[in-house]
Design a protein around this motif. Sequence first.
Motif, short mmCIF file in Angstrom:
data_model
loop_
_atom_site.label_atom_id
_atom_site.label_comp_id
_atom_site.label_asym_id
_atom_site.label_seq_id
_atom_site.Cartn_x
_atom_site.Cartn_y
_atom_site.Cartn_z
N LEU A 19 36.36 -2.32 70.75
CA LEU A 19 35.64 -1.07 71.01
C LEU A 19 35.70 -0.13 69.81
O LEU A 19 34.72 0.55 69.50
CB LEU A 19 36.21 -0.39 72.26
N VAL A 20 36.85 -0.09 69.13
CA VAL A 20 36.95 0.72 67.91
C VAL A 20 35.97 0.21 66.86
O VAL A 20 35.22 0.98 66.24
CB VAL A 20 38.39 0.70 67.36
N ALA A 21 35.94 -1.11 66.66
CA ALA A 21 35.02 -1.69 65.69
C ALA A 21 33.57 -1.39 66.07
O ALA A 21 32.75 -1.05 65.20
CB ALA A 21 35.24 -3.20 65.60
N ALA A 22 33.24 -1.51 67.35
CA ALA A 22 31.87 -1.25 67.80
C ALA A 22 31.47 0.19 67.52
O ALA A 22 30.34 0.47 67.07
CB ALA A 22 31.76 -1.55 69.30
N ALA A 23 32.37 1.13 67.79
CA ALA A 23 32.04 2.54 67.58
C ALA A 23 31.82 2.83 66.11
O ALA A 23 30.85 3.51 65.73
CB ALA A 23 33.17 3.42 68.13
N TYR A 24 32.70 2.33 65.24
CA TYR A 24 32.55 2.59 63.80
C TYR A 24 31.28 1.93 63.25
O TYR A 24 30.54 2.55 62.47
CB TYR A 24 33.77 2.09 63.04
N ALA A 26 28.52 1.07 64.84
CA ALA A 26 27.32 1.74 65.36
C ALA A 26 27.12 3.10 64.69
O ALA A 26 25.99 3.49 64.38
CB ALA A 26 27.43 1.90 66.88
N ARG A 27 28.21 3.82 64.45
CA ARG A 27 28.08 5.11 63.76
C ARG A 27 27.61 4.94 62.32
O ARG A 27 27.05 5.86 61.74
CB ARG A 27 29.44 5.84 63.78
N ALA A 28 27.85 3.75 61.76
CA ALA A 28 27.37 3.47 60.39
C ALA A 28 25.92 2.98 60.37
O ALA A 28 25.43 2.59 59.31
CB ALA A 28 28.28 2.43 59.75
N GLY A 29 25.28 2.98 61.54
CA GLY A 29 23.86 2.61 61.59
C GLY A 29 23.61 1.14 61.86
O GLY A 29 22.45 0.69 61.79
N LEU A 234 42.26 5.76 77.42
CA LEU A 234 41.93 5.51 76.01
C LEU A 234 40.73 4.58 75.88
O LEU A 234 39.78 4.89 75.18
CB LEU A 234 43.13 4.90 75.30
N THR A 235 40.77 3.44 76.55
CA THR A 235 39.68 2.49 76.37
C THR A 235 38.38 2.97 77.01
O THR A 235 37.30 2.64 76.54
CB THR A 235 40.08 1.10 76.89
N ASP A 236 38.48 3.77 78.07
CA ASP A 236 37.26 4.39 78.61
C ASP A 236 36.64 5.32 77.58
O ASP A 236 35.42 5.35 77.39
CB ASP A 236 37.59 5.17 79.89
N ALA A 237 37.48 6.10 76.89
CA ALA A 237 36.98 7.01 75.85
C ALA A 237 36.38 6.22 74.69
O ALA A 237 35.34 6.61 74.12
CB ALA A 237 38.09 7.91 75.35
N LEU A 238 37.00 5.10 74.32
CA LEU A 238 36.46 4.27 73.24
C LEU A 238 35.12 3.67 73.62
O LEU A 238 34.19 3.61 72.80
CB LEU A 238 37.45 3.17 72.89
N ALA A 239 35.00 3.21 74.86
CA ALA A 239 33.72 2.64 75.31
C ALA A 239 32.62 3.69 75.29
O ALA A 239 31.48 3.42 74.88
CB ALA A 239 33.88 2.05 76.72
N ARG A 240 32.95 4.92 75.71
CA ARG A 240 31.95 6.00 75.67
C ARG A 240 31.53 6.28 74.23
O ARG A 240 30.34 6.45 73.94
CB ARG A 240 32.51 7.26 76.31
N ALA A 241 32.50 6.33 73.33
CA ALA A 241 32.19 6.60 71.92
C ALA A 241 31.29 5.53 71.34
O ALA A 241 30.34 5.82 70.59
CB ALA A 241 33.48 6.71 71.11
N ALA A 242 31.57 4.26 71.67
CA ALA A 242 30.74 3.17 71.17
C ALA A 242 29.32 3.27 71.71
O ALA A 242 28.34 3.12 70.95
CB ALA A 242 31.37 1.83 71.54
N CYS A 243 29.18 3.52 73.00
CA CYS A 243 27.84 3.62 73.61
C CYS A 243 27.07 4.82 73.06
O CYS A 243 25.87 4.73 72.77
CB CYS A 243 27.96 3.70 75.12
N GLU A 244 27.75 5.95 72.91
CA GLU A 244 27.08 7.15 72.39
C GLU A 244 26.61 6.95 70.96
O GLU A 244 25.62 7.56 70.53
CB GLU A 244 28.03 8.35 72.49
N ALA A 245 27.30 6.07 70.23
CA ALA A 245 26.90 5.79 68.84
C ALA A 245 25.76 4.78 68.78
O ALA A 245 25.20 4.55 67.70
CB ALA A 245 28.09 5.28 68.05
N GLY A 246 25.43 4.15 69.92
CA GLY A 246 24.31 3.21 69.95
C GLY A 246 24.67 1.77 70.19
O GLY A 246 23.78 0.91 70.26
N ALA A 247 25.96 1.47 70.33
CA ALA A 247 26.35 0.08 70.61
C ALA A 247 25.96 -0.30 72.03
O ALA A 247 25.96 0.54 72.94
CB ALA A 247 27.86 -0.09 70.42
N GLN A 248 25.64 -1.56 72.23
CA GLN A 248 25.36 -2.09 73.57
C GLN A 248 26.60 -2.85 74.05
O GLN A 248 27.13 -3.68 73.32
CB GLN A 248 24.17 -3.03 73.53
#
Length: 389
Positions: A19-24, A26-29, A234-248
């Motif tokens: 989830l950390v990798a997905a968020a970063y 996705a935030r990088a486009g 923690l992992t709920d917050a990470l999942a939200r961050a990943a989705c908000e950044a555009g990850a599926q």
Amino acid sequence: MPAHDSYDAVIVGGGHNGLVAAAYLARAGQSVLVLERLATTGGAAVSTRPFDGVDARLSRYSYLVSLLPQKIVRDLGLDFAVRKRTVSSYTPTVRGGRATGLLVGGDRTRESFAALTGSDREYEAWQRFYGMTRRVAERAFPTLTEPLPTRDALRERIGDKEAWRTLFEEPIGVAVEKNFHDDLVRGVVFTDALIGTFADAHDPSLLQNRCFLYHVIGGGTGDWDVPVGGMGALTDALARAACEAGAQIRLRHEATRIETDGARAEITVRSPEAEHVVSARKVLVNASLQALAALLGDEPPTPAEGAQLKVNMLLTRLPRLRDRSVDPREAFSGTFHIAEGYGQLADAYRDAAAGRLPAAPPSEIYCHSLTDPSILGPDLAARGYQTLT
């Protein structure tokens, strides 16, 4: 079903690292797809309500936070917090027919050492030893968010020949026996080298040293903190961050095969609806080495030996202690050690190495709700209920 047939990155496994990798990414486009076999994300960092009809949210596997860099929390804007434990550990024992123990943490630590051992010698050795590990932590922990340093580069960064030899080159049992003389104190130190490992204090592989380092470098301090709301927060917050950044994120989607030509990869995915294939420029596998080998069709490596059993409980009150000098609320708010004297740990290892269950299994108990009562529903909290893990 995934929204597309092709992605910049596909991440197999929705645990905290994935989830950390997905968020970063996705935030990088990057276009990112996370495939999770189970019905929820989180992997080993999840919270559940294990008791039907009971409003208690417990961390099923991982339960404390130490190796999460605050840089990640800040970068991803995570709505997540931790609380400090007032007590690090309590270890009961019997000396001279009298129930006593060692309480580590807070203002009573020196007094507890003196009462157990009869002098300040072990306490002063404890202060020196953990002063050394803290200095190593301050230098080593920042490398967790940097490119992996070489051995020489890390040794230069540590800048302490004695600390380097003690923690990185010789079995941790040498340092434990050199610095401490009391069997119980030695055992409390050595427990941090054993969690999840199958090793002796003097194992030449230094597997126990690696485990010890992970336990003492976290956050640059070695502190183990309590996640507010349970580990799943923690992992709920990470999942939200990943989705908000555009990850599926696709739940109940299992990767069953990865094939690659070195430029792109094709991932076979099994879902409740069908089996299909997606492609990606990069594939990150947030799973074990054995699972990775199976995905690639390779021979799996031999898994490391070791075993743990975790039990979650909900109690109407905390257990009483034979040692009347310590309040149970103190003893259980830190890590409560059972059968973890240095000799007992050695005996347990010998039993297990011979294929027997240890006669006295080393055990640790901890009460999350003393530090974070939010994991209990208001009615349970008001009635004095507590969790024990």
